[in-house]
Design an enzyme around this catalytic site. Structure first.
Site, mmCIF file in Angstrom:
data_model
loop_
_atom_site.group_PDB
_atom_site.id
_atom_site.type_symbol
_atom_site.label_atom_id
_atom_site.label_comp_id
_atom_site.label_asym_id
_atom_site.label_seq_id
_atom_site.Cartn_x
_atom_site.Cartn_y
_atom_site.Cartn_z
ATOM 1 C CB CYS A 55 21.547 34.964 21.175
ATOM 2 S SG CYS A 55 21.826 36.601 20.465
ATOM 3 C CB CYS A 86 27.968 34.195 22.480
ATOM 4 S SG CYS A 86 27.490 35.298 23.821
ATOM 5 C CG PHE A 100 49.567 41.071 36.521
ATOM 6 C CD1 PHE A 100 50.083 41.496 35.303
ATOM 7 C CD2 PHE A 100 50.191 40.010 37.177
ATOM 8 C CE1 PHE A 100 51.198 40.864 34.741
ATOM 9 C CE2 PHE A 100 51.295 39.372 36.622
ATOM 10 C CZ PHE A 100 51.801 39.813 35.395
ATOM 11 C CG ASN A 124 38.775 42.849 41.600
ATOM 12 O OD1 ASN A 124 37.717 43.188 42.110
ATOM 13 N ND2 ASN A 124 38.942 41.668 41.016
ATOM 14 C CD GLU A 164 48.088 47.489 36.355
ATOM 15 O OE1 GLU A 164 48.209 47.629 35.118
ATOM 16 O OE2 GLU A 164 47.629 46.450 36.873
ATOM 17 C CB CYS A 213 41.456 35.520 31.450
ATOM 18 S SG CYS A 213 42.792 36.613 30.921
#
Length: 450
Positions: free
Chosen positions: A81, A90, A305, A310, A326, A402
């Site tokens: 990039c 990034c 969550f 999803n 949630e 995550c």
């Protein structure tokens, strides 16, 4: 006698340019540079690799900024990039994708060892193959910062520099779906006026079933500007939404966007709702969750969550019933609506504080648990697990993370023998959700020992 507070003068740290060799990468992919002089602090510097000799400028107590690479690593590559040196998006493009994945797996292992999840001297982790993404053009959602330069009568749109408020103006982003920046660039002439740009906070571009541009505004736009945006929306087949401090509204004619589940179900959402940025890898991740949990038509599932459903909707297609839990009421309600729109009567939705969730909030015990928390992790759900009677604990738990540090903490809690938790890890893999960055997505499956 009255005494008055007199603040002490702070010693401003003087930045120095130093030379050093990188010994390792830390869990955020920062280079670790040990001090050459005893008593001096170890520095953490983004952009360098193990073994490299670098020149860096000190910043704060333990940080530093890379100035020059004096002796590069053989693992170093030229970042693809053009904005990489200045953009704060990034931070891992200077090493190839396979080595990025290897580093991320090592981070998870080190943290699992640190938190006592396993002892490498006596056991090993059941690693599965990583879920690998396309290296570029994988992001279906980007958030862009804006700034109106009044003197120059010019609007800046781009990403912020690392640890800075400065905006790097960009024309394209190599990790973003090509259509996102194309649409923003096409809209730019309409935004680049004082009447509109001075009222812009940020821009979010999304592409699931149809391109969307969300404009965060600090005050109402003029009527003529609204009319122009409306005409642009129709001509460019791109829906525009406006978000103010207390309101979120589509322009007339804009439709509610939706994602598509692995079963073809439509998951409607509003811009601003949580949506995994990497659509392709998300499909594979959900499929792996189904493969690992193995829901059956006799089983009840808790999906903590849950977001917009999803995991909830695919689970409901395979299980007896699903309770989607949630923390955000609007998304909990959207999951309920999504289930109803897709003809599901075995999915119910609950909005609850997941830090304080109790068994009485949930009702009938579940055979399977699915967790997909944000970076702070699922400490409240782990506490719930500890409080349950052994016979009410789930047979299997699927944890999608995550943040590897809170993942390691929570998994350690779920394996805690002192709390009577009799689980073992049966599946573990990294998920290439955030290629070219240090962020790590991980999936872990636990099974209750018989």
């Amino acid at each position: 006698m009255a005494q008055f507070f007199k603040p002490q003068k702070r010693n401003k740290s003087v930045s120095k340019t130093l030379k050093g060799q990188v010994s390792a990468l830390d869990h955020q992919a920062r280079a670790v540079v040990r001090a050459a002089v005893k008593g001096q602090p170890t520095r953490f510097i983004m952009g360098a690799l193990p073994g490299e000799v670098i020149e860096y400028k000190t910043a704060g107590k333990h940080s530093g900024h890379l100035e020059r690479i004096l002796e590069p690593s053989s693992d170093r590559r030229e970042a693809p990039c053009q904005y990489y040196a200045s953009c704060g998006g990034c931070d891992f493009q200077h090493i190839d994708e396979q080595k990025q994945l290897a580093h991320k797996r090592q981070v998870v292992e080190e943290l699992f060892q640190k938190f006592g999840v396993f002892n490498p001297q006596t056991s090993s982790l059941p690693w599965q193959e990583p879920l690998i993404s396309e290296p570029m053009r994988y992001r279906r959602r980007v958030r862009l910062a804006t700034r109106w330069l009044g003197k120059e009568q010019k609007l800046l749109i781009g990403f912020r520099e690392a640890q800075s408020h400065h905006i790097v103006a960009i024309q394209d982003c190599l990790v973003a779906d090509e259509i996102l920046l194309q649409r923003v660039n096409a809209l730019y002439p309409l935004l680049n006026t004082a009447a509109v740009a001075s009222k812009l906070g940020h821009i979010e571009a999304i592409n699931t079933n149809n391109p969307i541009i969300l404009l965060r505004i600090t005050e109402a736009l003029p009527v003529d500007a609204m009319q122009t945006l409306q005409e642009w929306q129709t001509a460019n087949k791109t829906d525009i939404w406006l978000q103010s401090e207390n309101d979120l509204q589509p322009l007339a004619g804009a439709a509610m966007p939706f994602d598509t589940s692995i079963d073809g179900d439509k998951l409607y959402f509003q811009p601003g709702d949580f949506l995994q940025v990497n659509g392709g890898i998300n499909q594979r991740m959900v499929q792996q969750a189904m493969d690992w949990l193995k829901p059956e038509k006799t089983q009840r599932v808790y999906d903590f969550f849950a977001g917009i459903g999803n995991f909830s909707l695919p689970l409901a297609r395979r299980a007896k019933s699903v309770l989607a839990v949630e923390g955000v009421y609007r998304m909990a309600e959207q999951t309920r609506i999504n289930a109803e729109n897709n003809g599901m009567d075995n999915l119910s939705s609950l909005s609850a504080d997941l830090n304080e969730i109790t068994a009485s909030d949930l009702g009938e015990p579940a055979d399977l648990w699915c967790l997909d928390p944000a970076r702070p992790g699922a400490e409240g759900v782990v506490k719930l697990l500890h409080k349950l009677k052994p016979e009410h604990r789930p047979q299997r738990i699927l944890y999608v993370s995550c943040a590897p540090d809170t993942l390691a903490r929570d998994i350690a809690g779920m394996l805690s023998e002192s709390k009577g938790c009799n689980y073992r890890i049966i599946g573990l893999s990294t998920v290439d959700m955030f290629v070219q960055t240090h962020h790590i997505e991980t999936m872990v499956c636990l099974e209750r020992a018989s």
